[in-house]
Design a protein around this motif. Sequence first.
Motif, PDB file in Angstrom:
ATOM      1  N   GLN A 158      -6.412   2.945  -4.101  1.00  0.00           N
ATOM      2  CA  GLN A 158      -6.239   3.702  -2.856  1.00  0.00           C
ATOM      3  C   GLN A 158      -6.157   5.204  -3.131  1.00  0.00           C
ATOM      4  O   GLN A 158      -6.798   6.012  -2.446  1.00  0.00           O
ATOM      5  CB  GLN A 158      -4.974   3.227  -2.147  1.00  0.00           C
ATOM      6  CG  GLN A 158      -4.670   3.947  -0.837  1.00  0.00           C
ATOM      7  CD  GLN A 158      -3.331   3.506  -0.238  1.00  0.00           C
ATOM      8  OE1 GLN A 158      -2.689   2.571  -0.728  1.00  0.00           O
ATOM      9  NE2 GLN A 158      -2.905   4.172   0.811  1.00  0.00           N
ATOM     10  N   ARG A 166      -8.726  -6.099  -1.924  1.00  0.00           N
ATOM     11  CA  ARG A 166      -7.493  -5.771  -2.621  1.00  0.00           C
ATOM     12  C   ARG A 166      -7.149  -6.855  -3.638  1.00  0.00           C
ATOM     13  O   ARG A 166      -7.501  -8.019  -3.470  1.00  0.00           O
ATOM     14  CB  ARG A 166      -6.350  -5.608  -1.629  1.00  0.00           C
ATOM     15  CG  ARG A 166      -6.615  -4.553  -0.556  1.00  0.00           C
ATOM     16  CD  ARG A 166      -5.568  -4.632   0.547  1.00  0.00           C
ATOM     17  NE  ARG A 166      -4.242  -4.253   0.043  1.00  0.00           N
ATOM     18  CZ  ARG A 166      -3.107  -4.772   0.471  1.00  0.00           C
ATOM     19  NH1 ARG A 166      -3.126  -5.735   1.385  1.00  0.00           N
ATOM     20  NH2 ARG A 166      -1.953  -4.359   0.002  1.00  0.00           N
ATOM     21  N   LYS A 202       0.839  -1.191   0.000  1.00  0.00           N
ATOM     22  CA  LYS A 202       0.000   0.000   0.000  1.00  0.00           C
ATOM     23  C   LYS A 202       0.879   1.248   0.000  1.00  0.00           C
ATOM     24  O   LYS A 202       2.082   1.168   0.275  1.00  0.00           O
ATOM     25  CB  LYS A 202      -0.901   0.024   1.243  1.00  0.00           C
ATOM     26  CG  LYS A 202      -1.904  -1.106   1.338  1.00  0.00           C
ATOM     27  CD  LYS A 202      -2.686  -1.034   2.635  1.00  0.00           C
ATOM     28  CE  LYS A 202      -3.567   0.204   2.700  1.00  0.00           C
ATOM     29  NZ  LYS A 202      -4.403   0.225   3.920  1.00  0.00           N
TER      30      LYS A 202
END
Length: 936
Positions: A794, A810, A481
């Motif tokens: 994101q 995800r 991330k």
Amino acid sequence: MRLAFSLGLRVSTAGLALVGPALAQDTASFDAARKVLETKCVSCHCPEKTKGDLLLTKREEFLKGGESGPAILLEKAADSELLKRVKLDEDDDEIMPPKGGPLKPEEISALETWIAAGAPWPEGIVMTPRPKTALPDWNAEPDPAIGAIEAFPKSVTLETAADFHKVLVMARFNDAATQDITRQVKVTLADPSIAKLEGTELKPLKDGSTAMLFEYRGLKTEIPVTVKDAAKPRPVSFQLDVMPVLTSSGCNTGSCHGSARGKDGFHLTLFGFDSQGDHFRLTRENPGRRVNLALPEESLLVTKAIGSVPHTGGKLFEKDSAAYKTLVDWIRDGAEYDKGEIPQPTSITIEPPQVVLKGEGLETPYTVKATYSDGTDRDVTTLSTFSTSNDNSVSVNSRSGMSASKNRGEAFLLGRFMTFTEVAQSIVIPKNLDYTRPELPEFNYIDKLVYDKLHKLRIIPAPLCDDETFIRRVFIDVVGKLPEPSEREQFLASTDPQKREKLVDELISRKEFSEMWVMKWAELLQIRTFNNGPQQVSYKAALGYYNWLRDRITANVPFNKVVEEILSSEGGTFSSPPTNFFQIEQDTLKLTENVAQVFMGTRIQCAQCHNHPFDRWTMDDYYGFASFFAQVKRKPAEDPRERVVFDGGGEVPHLVTKQPVKPRFLGAKTPDDFGKKSRREAVAEWLASTDNPWFAKNVSNVVWSHFFGVGITDPVDDVRISNPPANPELLNALSGKFVEYNYDVRKLVRDICTSRTYQLSSAVNETNETDTRNFSRALVRRVRAEVLLDCISQATQTPNKFKGLPLGSRAVQIADGNTSTYFLTTFGRATRATVCSCEVKMEPNLSQALHLLNGDATHNRIQQGKVVESMMEQKKTPEEIIRHLYLKTVNREPTAEENGKLMAAVNEGKDDKEKQQILMDVFWALLNSKEFIFNH
């Protein structure tokens, strides 16, 4: 046996006789003449280049002479042909040496004095070409730059009268450089009645123990010597002597008689994987043609090899060589195949294992020692072949093993004897390089080992990356991330000197860390659905397998136990999910290959049909390992989507013998009895244990590769002798720690991410700009497909939707390898159709660029996420919005120059709607930037 080309050590005359009329007090004249001859003459008159049919390496060869008669005349020294030639005018065609200018008066005087003294020559001395780069002799003034001298092998054991060992000596400088001084050292045998030195070969005289003392410019070292059965002859063995001669001479390679159809009507098995078959073809296929028992020297096998009759492969060795003598003696003894069980080679070592050479033209000899199943060993240098991985940096003579440094770089020298291959590392650096080793802090053991290697290469690593770069890098690598602006701000504001370590600790405790590694291992374990009749894997089975793996990794179960559970699993593919490993691949041989490649990083496929040409694996290894999986059976369960995996009967026949093969661990001793354990339970226990040297190294290498973009051994699943690790000491240390941590991947990841090596910037300098294998800087790496899609989601605040997963999941959480999207496919997501690590594509290409520019991955998501629109509704200024977009994508603030240009563009908008569109274009540009798509 003796070397056809060997180096000569300076032997102490204590206890040694001199040849002919030479007296001990005349050795000074020999030393002076030797220096001239080895520097100026011997390179053209040695066994490898007998110009004028003249050899100058031994005294008897000097006296014998060549085409022009004897080189020296002891009765009339002044009439010696050698002296006449060196005194000719410089422009005379007959002057010696023909190149490099005439000899100096003092050099001619040294030769005259030596010949006039009767040409004294200490026993055992063999002259060899001396390069101009050679260091001074042993009695020169001490050199403070040389820290130690080292002799190889570390100990010598001689068994039987025919045994010998080649001895080498290296000087080790304080700056890690090395240089061969074998020809310059003084050697003394404590008890000269035990053994004698001829050239560089130590040979037995009588049983007992002694020591060899080496002296060089005030430095000393010694090695123990043991002699056993010195009076016992050793008969020539077909398997241990003749087959190695055929292999080292190249007779059974794929380009010669080892090809599938043989050559010129004669066929040998590739690299001698069937010695009995080769013996039949040599002795029985055409009786009397290839082997002549009545006249061994007239055998076609011999005459073709020495070039006395036409041979397509050319001349292979000299008539008086060790290989020639071996073949003739074997034929003279009846050309029999070995009777009963004989000791077999179990391993080899090549020494010196590592050298660092400063400048061009430095020669380094190598020695190869084989160890046998009865505990004995032999010097097999003359029976080995040599090659180099980088001829631009280091060349090597394929037969003698003599290497020479060339251009700056690194090479791995491979020595092959029979089915065994080992490697030695050779580093070449410029001679007069302006370099000072930098004093760098070491955060942990990783840094020391990386710095040591960089020092040998004279590479200065990049500086430490800044906090802004580190937080983005570690977030992408550890949890897949981007850091949120608030996380970034908190990290940058912290003054805690341990904040990087604490951030790593926090990230590896997140569930996203587990998801990243579940994805990694799901690729290698091929977790996917497919329907191929009885070989089907339903979605329920694949999902169960994935969830089982996720639960194990999340619970931090020691990874060796996870692997052990997989390999020993039984039951239904629903009720016992790891059994899907055996349902995905049902061909026994392919399954065997997958196990070796996934869990050991080793590709053994080549050994299915012949001994591996570039690694240690033989056909016996291959089929012995396959026997562990020959009894895996499958049957239908009540649910037609499920299969039951169990152990039944079954064997694997050897391709050559057609007989069942006994189970055999790869490269390790295998118990005769597994007790109550099944074959799979036995191999599962061994493979995931400390007895298996490849498992921990393989997992450690896979983990390392994830964080650096390249493995210590690369590719990570192609571990073989001919593809050695860039830093063996580092790989050994990582695997040792992994075992010490009880196979805890989290702890290994912490070591890597908290090392200074991982935290280096990607900046290049003059020394590291071409380095891609030694971790002197961070490599700029494209973000892998799943993580990149998650990062776009994101940043744009648009949730993903995948089959079987809730909205907002995800991409790294996808269980089924066959569940994909156009974006994931374009950016190289693994299909999980094979176990190869190469399935994940990380290279950027045009399709990816076009998809980001024109596809829905960026443009549509920007529209759907309404990030810019929402901020404008909140009355945020364009400058605030631009700053936010930078922080959400590339995780930094815009520079003053960037901000000025972007604000000028925004201000060209006539109204809020146009300004919003310009800001969305800025967002789109950031998502398409290299800075966003790459981790750096």
